[in-house]
Design a protein around this motif. Structure first.
Motif, mmCIF file in Angstrom:
data_model
loop_
_atom_site.group_PDB
_atom_site.id
_atom_site.type_symbol
_atom_site.label_atom_id
_atom_site.label_comp_id
_atom_site.label_asym_id
_atom_site.label_seq_id
_atom_site.Cartn_x
_atom_site.Cartn_y
_atom_site.Cartn_z
ATOM 1 N N ARG A 1 -2.554 13.853 -0.617
ATOM 2 C CA ARG A 1 -3.839 13.880 -1.320
ATOM 3 C C ARG A 1 -4.103 12.553 -2.042
ATOM 4 O O ARG A 1 -5.234 12.249 -2.410
ATOM 5 C CB ARG A 1 -3.869 15.044 -2.321
ATOM 6 C CG ARG A 1 -4.064 16.395 -1.635
ATOM 7 C CD ARG A 1 -3.774 17.551 -2.557
ATOM 8 N NE ARG A 1 -3.729 18.810 -1.821
ATOM 9 C CZ ARG A 1 -3.007 19.854 -2.159
ATOM 10 N NH1 ARG A 1 -2.223 19.790 -3.238
ATOM 11 N NH2 ARG A 1 -3.048 20.951 -1.441
ATOM 12 N N LYS A 2 -3.046 11.818 -2.284
ATOM 13 C CA LYS A 2 -3.239 10.524 -2.935
ATOM 14 C C LYS A 2 -3.482 9.402 -1.932
ATOM 15 O O LYS A 2 -3.717 8.262 -2.320
ATOM 16 C CB LYS A 2 -1.998 10.203 -3.780
ATOM 17 C CG LYS A 2 -1.822 11.141 -4.960
ATOM 18 C CD LYS A 2 -0.622 10.744 -5.783
ATOM 19 C CE LYS A 2 -0.532 11.631 -7.011
ATOM 20 N NZ LYS A 2 -1.737 11.530 -7.868
ATOM 21 N N GLU A 3 -3.371 9.735 -0.667
ATOM 22 C CA GLU A 3 -3.597 8.708 0.355
ATOM 23 C C GLU A 3 -5.095 8.357 0.383
ATOM 24 O O GLU A 3 -5.951 9.249 0.302
ATOM 25 C CB GLU A 3 -3.156 9.235 1.728
ATOM 26 C CG GLU A 3 -1.656 9.441 1.864
ATOM 27 C CD GLU A 3 -0.883 8.149 1.920
ATOM 28 O OE1 GLU A 3 0.331 8.198 1.721
ATOM 29 O OE2 GLU A 3 -1.494 7.074 2.139
ATOM 30 N N ARG A 4 -5.384 7.094 0.561
ATOM 31 C CA ARG A 4 -6.762 6.613 0.559
ATOM 32 C C ARG A 4 -7.579 7.196 1.694
ATOM 33 O O ARG A 4 -8.774 7.479 1.546
ATOM 34 C CB ARG A 4 -6.752 5.077 0.678
ATOM 35 C CG ARG A 4 -8.103 4.412 0.616
ATOM 36 C CD ARG A 4 -7.950 2.921 0.743
ATOM 37 N NE ARG A 4 -7.168 2.520 1.909
ATOM 38 C CZ ARG A 4 -7.689 2.456 3.151
ATOM 39 N NH1 ARG A 4 -8.943 2.761 3.375
ATOM 40 N NH2 ARG A 4 -6.916 2.084 4.160
ATOM 41 N N ILE A 5 -6.925 7.426 2.831
ATOM 42 C CA ILE A 5 -7.690 7.859 3.997
ATOM 43 C C ILE A 5 -7.742 9.369 4.145
ATOM 44 O O ILE A 5 -8.319 9.900 5.062
ATOM 45 C CB ILE A 5 -7.085 7.231 5.286
ATOM 46 C CG1 ILE A 5 -5.625 7.671 5.432
ATOM 47 C CG2 ILE A 5 -7.219 5.718 5.265
ATOM 48 C CD1 ILE A 5 -5.029 7.242 6.754
ATOM 49 N N ASP B 1 2.273 2.062 -3.303
ATOM 50 C CA ASP B 1 1.315 2.781 -4.145
ATOM 51 C C ASP B 1 1.291 4.255 -3.806
ATOM 52 O O ASP B 1 1.226 5.122 -4.661
ATOM 53 C CB ASP B 1 -0.099 2.192 -3.957
ATOM 54 C CG ASP B 1 -0.145 0.790 -4.497
ATOM 55 O OD1 ASP B 1 -1.012 0.027 -4.060
ATOM 56 O OD2 ASP B 1 0.713 0.477 -5.363
ATOM 57 N N ARG B 2 1.351 4.492 -2.494
ATOM 58 C CA ARG B 2 1.269 5.879 -2.056
ATOM 59 C C ARG B 2 2.569 6.631 -2.335
ATOM 60 O O ARG B 2 2.563 7.759 -2.784
ATOM 61 C CB ARG B 2 1.009 5.928 -0.546
ATOM 62 C CG ARG B 2 -0.340 5.441 -0.114
ATOM 63 C CD ARG B 2 -0.573 5.893 1.319
ATOM 64 N NE ARG B 2 0.511 5.522 2.215
ATOM 65 C CZ ARG B 2 0.479 4.428 2.969
ATOM 66 N NH1 ARG B 2 -0.542 3.592 2.885
ATOM 67 N NH2 ARG B 2 1.482 4.161 3.770
ATOM 68 N N SER C 1 0.826 -1.206 0.000
ATOM 69 C CA SER C 1 0.000 0.000 0.000
ATOM 70 C C SER C 1 0.852 1.245 0.000
ATOM 71 O O SER C 1 0.557 2.238 -0.661
ATOM 72 C CB SER C 1 -0.923 -0.003 1.228
ATOM 73 O OG SER C 1 -0.132 -0.004 2.402
ATOM 74 N N GLN C 2 1.953 1.182 0.765
ATOM 75 C CA GLN C 2 2.828 2.343 0.829
ATOM 76 C C GLN C 2 3.482 2.590 -0.516
ATOM 77 O O GLN C 2 3.688 3.729 -0.912
ATOM 78 C CB GLN C 2 3.917 2.145 1.892
ATOM 79 C CG GLN C 2 3.386 2.323 3.302
ATOM 80 C CD GLN C 2 4.445 1.998 4.326
ATOM 81 O OE1 GLN C 2 5.356 1.230 4.027
ATOM 82 N NE2 GLN C 2 4.308 2.546 5.495
ATOM 83 N N ASP D 1 -4.946 3.289 10.828
ATOM 84 C CA ASP D 1 -4.462 3.774 9.528
ATOM 85 C C ASP D 1 -3.830 5.159 9.661
ATOM 86 O O ASP D 1 -2.795 5.456 9.064
ATOM 87 C CB ASP D 1 -5.622 3.835 8.537
ATOM 88 C CG ASP D 1 -6.154 2.455 8.208
ATOM 89 O OD1 ASP D 1 -7.356 2.329 7.914
ATOM 90 O OD2 ASP D 1 -5.342 1.497 8.248
ATOM 91 N N ALA E 1 -11.763 6.491 7.989
ATOM 92 C CA ALA E 1 -10.364 6.207 8.336
ATOM 93 C C ALA E 1 -10.269 5.698 9.761
ATOM 94 O O ALA E 1 -10.866 6.279 10.675
ATOM 95 C CB ALA E 1 -9.541 7.471 8.165
ATOM 96 N N ARG F 1 -10.732 10.954 5.922
ATOM 97 C CA ARG F 1 -12.057 10.476 5.555
ATOM 98 C C ARG F 1 -12.730 9.913 6.804
ATOM 99 O O ARG F 1 -12.064 9.411 7.707
ATOM 100 C CB ARG F 1 -11.943 9.389 4.473
ATOM 101 C CG ARG F 1 -11.425 9.927 3.153
ATOM 102 C CD ARG F 1 -11.444 8.848 2.088
ATOM 103 N NE ARG F 1 -10.826 9.328 0.851
ATOM 104 C CZ ARG F 1 -11.452 10.128 -0.016
ATOM 105 N NH1 ARG F 1 -12.694 10.523 0.192
ATOM 106 N NH2 ARG F 1 -10.835 10.525 -1.110
#
Lengths: 189, 304
Positions: free
Chosen positions: B292-296, B208-209, B205-206, B251, B247, B244
């Protein structure tokens, strides 16, 4: 003294500083006669001068580690002897000194006319050299016999270099006066 | 006779005249010896006095030679006194030991110590002067670091690919265009601006981030001026981040750790986050883009 022997002297001092008794014997053998004679001319007593020579080299043994090599070893030795001789003279009363010196070294200081009886100028000169004051004897010996430079004499005696020059000049003039009194003219001054 | 004596004793020696006894003894330095020699050639009175001095010198030597020498008992007395002296093996060993800070300085002569101290003081003053001059010329706010400058040059879009670092992950292939190289270099800059843990431990996941798209670098204004480091301690940048609603705390905690961020306050529903080691506007831009690209993360803006 040549630079080679001075270097060897410094090496001996370094070994003495490490407790090397053999080096002490070598240094003593090399310098003890001249240092003894310098002291004898100051104190005018052979036994006292002999005691002083032992004390001088014992000081060397004790202080060798602190010798910095800024002057020749022989200059250092003469400086120690001078200090010890003057200290010894101060410890004695004038009366004691007069009694002892009368029996040890002939002194014609109060009787320059004695030199008239000398056979030649050389004998007269030696008699007059002995008659000089300790201050004048000392500087003449250091320059002529011990072959010390102006700077070295200044270090041993502890006076400025210009004073060394003028003191020797006046010592020589006093010698001329004594010789004139003895009836000897040398054409100077 | 007294009158004669006084006249004689009142005279002062001339400079060369005073040196004659040392010339006769051979103990003058070369310069003075030459001066005396020259004077002797021209002055008859000086020659006469020199002859007298040589006579005095010879008789002085003869007189001293007649004095004899000390008896052997003087040496025996000396050696007995030396034997009676306390043993100094320990002190001698100490003196000859090569190491020892205090021993080293103790063996130096006072003159040597004084010169060393003077030289040290002078060196400090010169160093202080140089530093002051550099600061005055470059301005108080900053100075450039050569390796940092090199890094910035590598990220410059005008630079060709070979200037890029040797990292296999970032070396562009020969076929790539200059624009692609610039993008990669910018990405490298962005990655290196992000705290080390993010680069070294790229979980799925990281990864990706933390592997920002080219747009991250593209969104950054191109750096035309060399980067500078302030000598004044810089303050870490702060961003207002809204997470979000779904979240989870775990996380959020993971995100804070990976960005080396700490919560320093709140603004409404947003948290004020401070990022350790991130001090410039460029750093903040990179951080914000990545956040800003983080999912949460719902929103991330600069905060003051």
């Amino acid at each position: 003294m040549s630079s080679t022997s001075e270097t060897a002297d410094e090496a001996l001092i370094a070994r003495i500083a490490q407790g090397d008794k053999a080096a002490m014997r070598v240094l003593y053998g090399r310098h003890h006669v001249r240092v003894f004679r310098f002291g004898l001319r100051l104190v005018r007593n052979e036994q006292l001068a002999e005691d002083l020579i032992s004390e001088v080299f014992l000081d060397v043994w004790r202080q060798a580690g602190r010798f910095e090599g800024r002057s020749a070893v022989s200059t250092w030795l003469l400086g120690i002897m001078r200090f010890k001789a003057l200290s010894a003279l101060r410890r004695r009363t004038d009366a004691e000194l007069d009694d002892e010196t009368a029996g040890s070294i002939a002194d014609t200081a109060d009787d320059p006319e004695v030199t008239v009886q000398k056979k030649d100028t050389g004998d007269a000169l030696r008699a007059c050299l002995t008659s000089l004051t300790p201050e004048h004897r000392e500087i003449i010996d250091l320059v002529y016999y011990h072959e010390k430079s102006v700077e070295e004499v200044a270090e041993i005696v502890g006076i400025p270099e210009n004073t060394v020059k003028t003191r020797l000049f006046y010592a020589r003039k006093k010698l001329a006066v004594l010789l004139q009194a003895a009836g000897i003219e040398r054409g100077w001054p | 006779m007294r009158a004669t004596s006084n006249k004689i004793m009142d005279d002062e020696p001339e400079e060369i005249e005073a040196l004659l006894p040392w010339y006769a003894a051979g103990t003058l330095n070369a310069r003075d010896a030459r001066r005396v020699e020259d004077a002797l050639k021209q002055d008859a009175a000086l020659q006469k006095q020199y002859a007298v001095i040589r006579e005095e010198s010879a008789e002085t030597v003869a007189l001293n030679e007649e004095l004899g020498a000390p008896s052997s008992s003087a040496l025996q007395k000396l050696m007995a006194a030396i034997d009676a002296e306390p043993a100094r093996a320990s002190s001698a060993a100490t003196a000859s030991r090569p190491g020892g800070f205090a021993g080293f300085f103790a063996r130096l002569s006072p003159r040597t110590l004084a010169w060393s101290a003077s030289f040290g003081g002078l060196a400090l003053m010169v160093q202080a002067g140089l530093i002051g001059t550099i600061l005055m010329r470059s301005g108080l706010e900053a100075f450039q670091s050569p390796d940092y400058q090199h890094h910035v040059e590598r990220t410059s879009s005008a630079r060709p690919a070979p200037a890029a670092p040797a990292s296999p992950a970032t070396v562009p292939s020969q076929e790539r265009t200059a624009q692609a190289s610039a993008d990669l270099a910018s990405r490298e800059r962005a990655i290196q601006s992000v705290p080390a843990p993010m680069r070294q431990e790229p979980s799925s996941s990281q990864a990706d981030r933390a592997a920002p798209s080219n747009s991250v670098a593209a969104a950054r204004p191109a750096q035309q001026q060399p980067a500078k480091r302030s000598i004044i301690p810089a303050k870490d940048v702060v961003a207002a981040v809204t997470f979000r609603p779904d979240a989870r705390m775990s996380d959020i905690s993971t995100l804070l750790g990976s960005y080396h961020a700490s919560v320093v306050g709140g603004e409404g529903s947003a948290l004020r986050l401070q990022f350790e080691g991130m001090t410039t506007a460029s750093d903040l831009n990179v951080i914000l883009t990545a956040l800003r690209k983080e999912r949460i993360v719902a929103e991330a803006v600069a905060a003051h």
